[in-house]
Scaffold this motif. Sequence first.
Motif, short mmCIF file in Angstrom:
data_model
loop_
_atom_site.label_atom_id
_atom_site.label_comp_id
_atom_site.label_asym_id
_atom_site.label_seq_id
_atom_site.Cartn_x
_atom_site.Cartn_y
_atom_site.Cartn_z
N LEU A 10 0.58 7.62 -6.72
CA LEU A 10 0.74 6.52 -5.76
C LEU A 10 -0.22 6.67 -4.57
O LEU A 10 -0.87 5.70 -4.16
N SER A 13 -3.74 5.95 -5.71
CA SER A 13 -3.95 4.53 -5.95
C SER A 13 -4.10 3.77 -4.63
O SER A 13 -4.92 2.86 -4.52
N PHE A 14 -3.32 4.15 -3.62
CA PHE A 14 -3.42 3.51 -2.31
C PHE A 14 -4.79 3.78 -1.68
O PHE A 14 -5.46 2.86 -1.21
N TYR A 69 3.26 0.05 -10.83
CA TYR A 69 3.37 0.33 -9.39
C TYR A 69 2.07 0.89 -8.83
O TYR A 69 1.82 0.79 -7.64
N GLU A 70 1.23 1.46 -9.67
CA GLU A 70 -0.08 1.91 -9.20
C GLU A 70 -0.98 0.73 -8.87
O GLU A 70 -1.75 0.77 -7.92
N MET A 73 0.05 -0.44 -5.52
CA MET A 73 -0.49 0.42 -4.46
C MET A 73 -1.97 0.17 -4.22
O MET A 73 -2.44 0.21 -3.08
#
Length: 99
Positions: A10, A13-14, A69-70, A73
């Motif tokens: 996460l 990825s952010f 969810y990646e 992000m």
Amino acid sequence: MALSIQINSLLFSFVFGIFFSLFLNINHKIIYNSKIIIKLIGTSLVISISILMYFIILLNINNATFHPYELIMIILGFIMENIIQKYLKSKLMKRKHLF
């Protein structure tokens, strides 16, 4: 998948979303070049290198397992970079007007 691996994925990825936004800003300068060949090659290289870099690093973090969810992000990182960039530009413009 272990929680620490998910958190690392996460965070990466952010941060990648932030860098991807910066890469697209560089690409924006390439797009406005007058030669169409430079536009096509430049855009293809920027996008290909970004995607390749993401999945190579993701391979080292979690064996290149991609979860939705990646992507969220990455989008959040992209949005955050744009917000920070607008904020910094507005601060610099105010500072220029003071002098």
